[in-house]
Scaffold this active site. Sequence first.
Site, PDB file in Angstrom:
ATOM      1  N   GLU A  61      31.703  32.275  39.856  1.00  0.00           N
ATOM      2  CA  GLU A  61      31.433  30.932  39.337  1.00  0.00           C
ATOM      3  C   GLU A  61      29.934  30.691  39.171  1.00  0.00           C
ATOM      4  OE1 GLU A  61      33.452  31.645  41.809  1.00  0.00           O
ATOM      5  OE2 GLU A  61      35.412  31.140  40.955  1.00  0.00           O
ATOM      6  N   HIS A 131      43.694  24.128  46.035  1.00  0.00           N
ATOM      7  CA  HIS A 131      44.170  23.972  44.662  1.00  0.00           C
ATOM      8  C   HIS A 131      44.431  22.507  44.358  1.00  0.00           C
ATOM      9  CE1 HIS A 131      45.034  28.174  45.683  1.00  0.00           C
ATOM     10  NE2 HIS A 131      44.876  28.436  44.407  1.00  0.00           N
TER      11      HIS A 131
END
Lengths: 327, 363
Positions: A61, A131
């Site tokens: 990322e 999540h």
Amino acid sequence: GSTTQKNLVQSVTDALDTILSTDSSAVVFGEDIKFGGVFRCTVGLAEKYGNERVFNTPLSEQGIVGFGIGLAAAGATAIAEMQFADYVFPAFDQLVNEAAKYRYRSGSMFDCGQLTVRMPCGAVGHGALYHSQSPEAYFAHTPGLKVVVPRSPIQTKGLLLASIRDPNPVLFMEPKILYRQAVEDVPVGDYEIPLSRAEVLKEGADLTLLAWGNQVHVLREVGQMAEKELGLSCELIDLRTIYPWDRETICESVSKTGRLLVSHEAPFTGGFAAEIAAFVQSECFLNLEAPVERVCGWDTPFPHIHEPFYVPNKYRCFDAIKKLASY
Amino acid sequence: LTMLRLCRFSFRKTRAWAFSPTRLLSSSGEPSGHEQSLYPGSKSRFSADIAQCRPLTSDGDGGVSLYRVMDRLGQLLNPEQDLNLSEETLLKMHKTMMLLNTADKILYDAQRQGRISFYMTSFGEEATHIGSASALNSNDLVYAQYREAGVLLWRGYTLDEMMNQCYGNHLDPAKGRQMPVHYGSKELNYHTISSPLATQMPQAPGAAYALKRAQAGACVICYFGDGAASEGDAHAAMNFAATLDCPVIFFCRNNGYAISTPTEDQYRGDGIVARGPGYGIDSVRVDGNDVLAVYDVVRAAREICVKMNKPVLIEAMTYRVGHHSTSDDSSAYRSIDEVSYWDREDHPISRFAHYLKQKIGRA
């Protein structure tokens, strides 16, 4: 104009397709983008525009955002994806120390305004700690970034197009629970919905209900409950852009109703409702009939079991309305 | 140094991901068990000899050699290898190195006198700046760390501009927003410096990718130090540059120290050059105090970048003669004798002056 039925995923694809077809510098990249993305948001784009413009990156990322900053600073429209908002944190330094400050620190000689970073966020029923997160508050604390959260397919397409074209780095957080669940007749053409403008979805006189993303739908239902069972007229507002946020619309509403409920899935302490509450009590103090109520995720990590008790569900919000109304 | 060669396979055209193991396995007279692997991650051969299965480490072999053109007294090792640069270029190189060195002395003292708040010198590393800058085109983008002011001076940054930024006066185009030495110049294609280390590293391949798409015929050079090379951003940068075919030169100034941290505490492998092949990146180690050698490798790297759209890693070995910054007193962690050796016996500017005297009769 004409519309087609689309879910939120397809609205994202539609917006990306529109940009890729009209802006030759635009590229879309991230993990698993090429085959269509783990949520299918980029289906068909690599085939249509080629691997040079729609491509996979290695799993990093910080690399994705850093690379995107470089692309944008060199004049390309860079649309990056974080696979889940929960994984944006390795890119925190690049976002906060670099993207947000690129223009400021150079005296406007350089900027990375052509960067947009999309990420799925929010509760999905079984996502647990990693999540389900809603990290908007971390980035709302960073001058130089914009943070946008859509509530529906029509909003998604318009806000995403506006975000990509906004000359500032924008974080676009898509409530993943709405990806397939939310379906609307989305305009076929190119349209934008302005950033930093909240939307009053339903006018009301007694209370202001404020949220963003999926929580807007929860509050809509709560407002209906309040009207039916308590006879209260609730004004429902979708904030849409978290930062910079539309202070005027919110304060105007609260000055009218005197009672504000803000609700978000992110944890209570330091969540963005805290900023709104602080600002509203300062600006609208004499108009308030009750302290601002915040109904949020609890101050714990997001659990797997008991998710319905973790999120600010309609019963907790309804309780908060009763408290506001009877103060 | 051997480059890792990836075998290429052509699949049947029916589907992009068709799989045909029989083709891969057919080779004549191969004992079974030593065929090429089918694993997507590596198509090397199998082997029962574990010695074959271990990559080279740098234990005991002294490591990758340092490329140089002249010795520390300015003598060419190999007269045929003289780069034969024009007198104009050679004199500009010398002058710019001297200008940097002199400006550094004055601005360092300015900080000591309370005129500016902070400063960082480049003593001992002048050749890494000028050697690299002189080998690039003016439209190549520069992403630097903080000790590359010579690159700016080569491109035409004026002393006034340096001082405007250091003093944060009304003439600073960055409006006094940053600490001294955080230079930037749109005109000179030098992205504004930021304090966090290595953050520029993944940005450089991103910018290079944009240049590639725009067919600009330009490359990006990304400077960083031996310490910054430990950051995660450095790893991400090199992996992205390689996988996405970015025309970027990664230029590491290995000057032996990251503030007080010597390289022994920074890494255990053979410096930064040894990491390049791990990413599939063409790499070279150079004597960073040899301005001609630095010029040579950067010029060659630029060709590779622009013609092949591939990254290159250059590790320039040098020595940080000065303190890390005006907030540092390096006598707290290294011997003055060590510093003195590099300043007096192996300084890039005096080495080049010797070379110039022989080459053109003056320096």
